[in-house]
Design a protein around this motif. Structure first.
Motif, short mmCIF file in Angstrom:
data_model
loop_
_atom_site.label_atom_id
_atom_site.label_comp_id
_atom_site.label_asym_id
_atom_site.label_seq_id
_atom_site.Cartn_x
_atom_site.Cartn_y
_atom_site.Cartn_z
N GLY A 12 -61.19 54.92 -59.59
CA GLY A 12 -60.38 55.47 -58.50
C GLY A 12 -59.14 56.19 -59.03
N VAL A 13 -58.54 55.61 -60.08
CA VAL A 13 -57.37 56.25 -60.70
C VAL A 13 -57.78 57.58 -61.32
N LEU A 14 -58.94 57.59 -62.00
CA LEU A 14 -59.44 58.81 -62.63
C LEU A 14 -59.68 59.90 -61.58
N LEU A 15 -60.17 59.49 -60.42
CA LEU A 15 -60.40 60.45 -59.34
C LEU A 15 -59.10 61.12 -58.91
N MET A 16 -58.03 60.32 -58.79
CA MET A 16 -56.74 60.86 -58.36
C MET A 16 -56.14 61.80 -59.40
N LEU A 17 -56.46 61.55 -60.68
CA LEU A 17 -55.92 62.38 -61.77
C LEU A 17 -56.86 63.50 -62.17
N TYR A 18 -57.96 63.66 -61.45
CA TYR A 18 -59.02 64.57 -61.90
C TYR A 18 -58.53 66.00 -62.12
N ASP A 19 -57.75 66.52 -61.18
CA ASP A 19 -57.31 67.91 -61.30
C ASP A 19 -56.50 68.14 -62.58
N ARG A 20 -55.73 67.14 -62.98
CA ARG A 20 -54.95 67.27 -64.21
C ARG A 20 -55.83 67.14 -65.45
N LEU A 21 -56.90 66.37 -65.32
CA LEU A 21 -57.78 66.15 -66.47
C LEU A 21 -58.86 67.21 -66.60
N LEU A 22 -59.05 68.03 -65.56
CA LEU A 22 -60.13 69.02 -65.56
C LEU A 22 -60.11 69.94 -66.78
N PRO A 23 -58.93 70.46 -67.21
CA PRO A 23 -58.93 71.32 -68.41
C PRO A 23 -59.46 70.61 -69.65
N VAL A 24 -59.18 69.32 -69.76
CA VAL A 24 -59.66 68.55 -70.91
C VAL A 24 -61.17 68.32 -70.80
N ILE A 25 -61.63 67.96 -69.59
CA ILE A 25 -63.05 67.71 -69.37
C ILE A 25 -63.87 68.95 -69.68
N SER A 26 -63.35 70.12 -69.29
CA SER A 26 -64.09 71.37 -69.48
C SER A 26 -64.31 71.69 -70.96
N LEU A 27 -63.47 71.15 -71.84
CA LEU A 27 -63.64 71.38 -73.28
C LEU A 27 -64.94 70.78 -73.81
N PHE A 28 -65.42 69.72 -73.14
CA PHE A 28 -66.61 69.01 -73.61
C PHE A 28 -67.87 69.41 -72.84
N VAL A 29 -67.74 70.36 -71.93
CA VAL A 29 -68.87 70.81 -71.12
C VAL A 29 -69.36 72.16 -71.64
N TYR A 82 -70.52 74.33 -62.66
CA TYR A 82 -70.62 73.15 -61.82
C TYR A 82 -69.25 72.50 -61.60
N LEU A 83 -68.33 72.69 -62.56
CA LEU A 83 -67.02 72.07 -62.44
C LEU A 83 -66.20 72.69 -61.32
N ALA A 84 -66.61 73.86 -60.85
CA ALA A 84 -65.88 74.52 -59.77
C ALA A 84 -66.54 74.32 -58.41
N THR A 85 -67.60 73.50 -58.38
CA THR A 85 -68.33 73.25 -57.14
C THR A 85 -67.84 71.95 -56.52
N SER A 86 -67.09 72.05 -55.45
CA SER A 86 -66.52 70.86 -54.83
C SER A 86 -67.29 70.49 -53.56
N GLN A 87 -67.62 69.21 -53.45
CA GLN A 87 -68.33 68.75 -52.27
C GLN A 87 -68.16 67.24 -52.15
N ILE A 88 -67.94 66.76 -50.93
CA ILE A 88 -67.79 65.33 -50.72
C ILE A 88 -69.16 64.68 -50.72
N THR A 89 -69.32 63.60 -51.46
CA THR A 89 -70.59 62.91 -51.55
C THR A 89 -70.73 61.91 -50.40
N ASN A 90 -71.84 61.19 -50.39
CA ASN A 90 -72.11 60.24 -49.31
C ASN A 90 -71.33 58.96 -49.52
N GLY A 91 -70.26 58.78 -48.74
CA GLY A 91 -69.40 57.62 -48.90
C GLY A 91 -70.06 56.33 -48.50
N ALA A 92 -70.98 56.36 -47.52
CA ALA A 92 -71.63 55.14 -47.05
C ALA A 92 -72.45 54.49 -48.16
#
Length: 357
Positions: free
Chosen positions: A212-229, A236-246
């Motif tokens: 949950g903490v990682l989710l909140m910090l995701y936008d700040r971590l995105l540049p780092v994550i993209s280095l390994f993709v 795909y990193l620019a495709t935002s969509q809410i998943t099934n919460g249930a």
């Protein structure tokens, strides 16, 4: 929906029989288990092109690849549509003998259920109960939509013995083999090292919360994550969509149940490995609330539940009447599946159509 409800009822009855002490066997074969496997495999084999959002793509890939005759053309096609080399060759070999796009549905289904049968028979303490979970947790219908990655993850999960035996090269070889069907399973490599850390109830809860903490910090971590993709996947990193919460909430409830009924002082390496896998599934599910692509990564780990849940319910430490508790627990899982069919078209697999319709 009718065919899924009918198969669910049939497998539920087979699971009840399969969990009884007096099981029906012929020549040593578990009849309940193999009837359940055959039933699910037939539904997969006979489905039409509209069952599963990606099924039509697999049809198109197969029919197009069958028409290509040079390695240069095959390589160009694979690069254009991000098709793994092994999967492309597999399609091409089939294309030498069969023209119909239904061929790939049939062959993928056979591979999927062969891998599932081997994995469940090898590791599950209650094989038919694992098949009940395979359908009631929605993994089955999702697999109909994501055949190559589903086959790949079952190959790796079936190789868990190499993690427990600390045979790294054999485990890596199985990952490389599975990557020929879908490259995303390279992420399973981390599981060879994680089980060295023994999980306690507190550590498991903290790791879950960290998602949950990682989710909140995701936008700040995105540049780092993209280095390994790899660059071809960065879109795909620019495709935002809410998943099934249930579905996520239900998996969290299973996670809480496991923490409550387990005596962590007496857990073994098998439990530790399964729990690590389940936590990885939950971590990626957290991230799927930010980017939909992570829901597919999460799905790679979800089949471990069909092994993990029976393992836990068979070894509950704090429950006096395990039979009653198991009856209530699995009944609730079955109920959520029926409700889910009414509110969520799992992997776009409804309405079900046979290929000749």
């Amino acid at each position: 929906m009718t065919i899924y409800l009918a198969s669910f009822i049939a497998i539920s009855l087979l699971a009840i029989n399969g969990c009884n002490r007096r099981q029906y066997k012929i020549a040593g074969l578990d009849i309940s288990f193999w009837l359940a496997i055959i039933l699910l495999a037939l539904i997969a084999v006979l489905r039409g092109i509209t069952v599963g959002a990606d099924t039509k793509n697999y049809y198109a890939y197969y029919e197009n690849i069958a028409q290509l005759h040079t390695w240069k053309d095959l390589s160009y096609y694979a690069d254009r549509y991000l098709i793994e080399t092994g999967y492309m060759i597999y399609n091409k070999l089939l294309g030498f003998f069969f023209e119909s796009g239904q061929t790939i549905t049939v062959c993928n289904s056979i591979l999927l259920f062969a891998a599932l049968a081997i994995m469940v028979k090898k590791y599950s303490v209650k094989p038919v109960l694992s098949l009940f979970l395979y359908i009631s947790l929605g993994i089955y219908q999702t697999a109909l939509n994501m055949m190559p990655s589903s086959i790949a993850c079952l190959i790796v999960l079936g190789s868990y013995c190499f993690i427990m035996e600390r045979k790294i090269w054999k485990y890596l070889a199985m990952i490389v083999l599975a990557m020929q069907m879908h490259q995303s399973v390279f992420i399973f490599g981390i599981l060879y090292f994680l089980p060295k850390i023994r999980l306690t109830r507190f550590r498991a809860a903290v790791l879950f919360g960290a998602g949950g903490v990682l989710l909140m910090l995701y936008d700040r971590l995105l540049p780092v994550i993209s280095l390994f993709v790899p660059e071809v996947y960065r879109r795909y990193l620019a495709t935002s969509q809410i998943t099934n919460g249930a579905v996520f909430i239900f998996h969290v409830l299973i996670f809480i149940f496991i923490l409550v009924v387990t005596d962590f002082k007496k857990t073994d390496s098998t439990f530790n490995l399964y729990l690590w896998t389940f936590i990885l599934e939950l971590e990626f599910y957290w991230l799927s609330f930010r980017l939909e692509i992570f829901s597919r990564v999460s799905f790679l780990f979800s089949p471990v539940l069909i092994l993990f849940v029976p393992y836990v319910t068979e070894n509950m430490r704090f429950i006096k009447n395990k039979t009653l508790m198991n009856g209530i627990f699995y009944s609730l899982i079955g109920l959520q599946y029926v409700l889910r069919l009414n509110i969520n078209n799992i992997g776009d697999t409804m309405p079900y159509m046979f290929f000749w319709q």
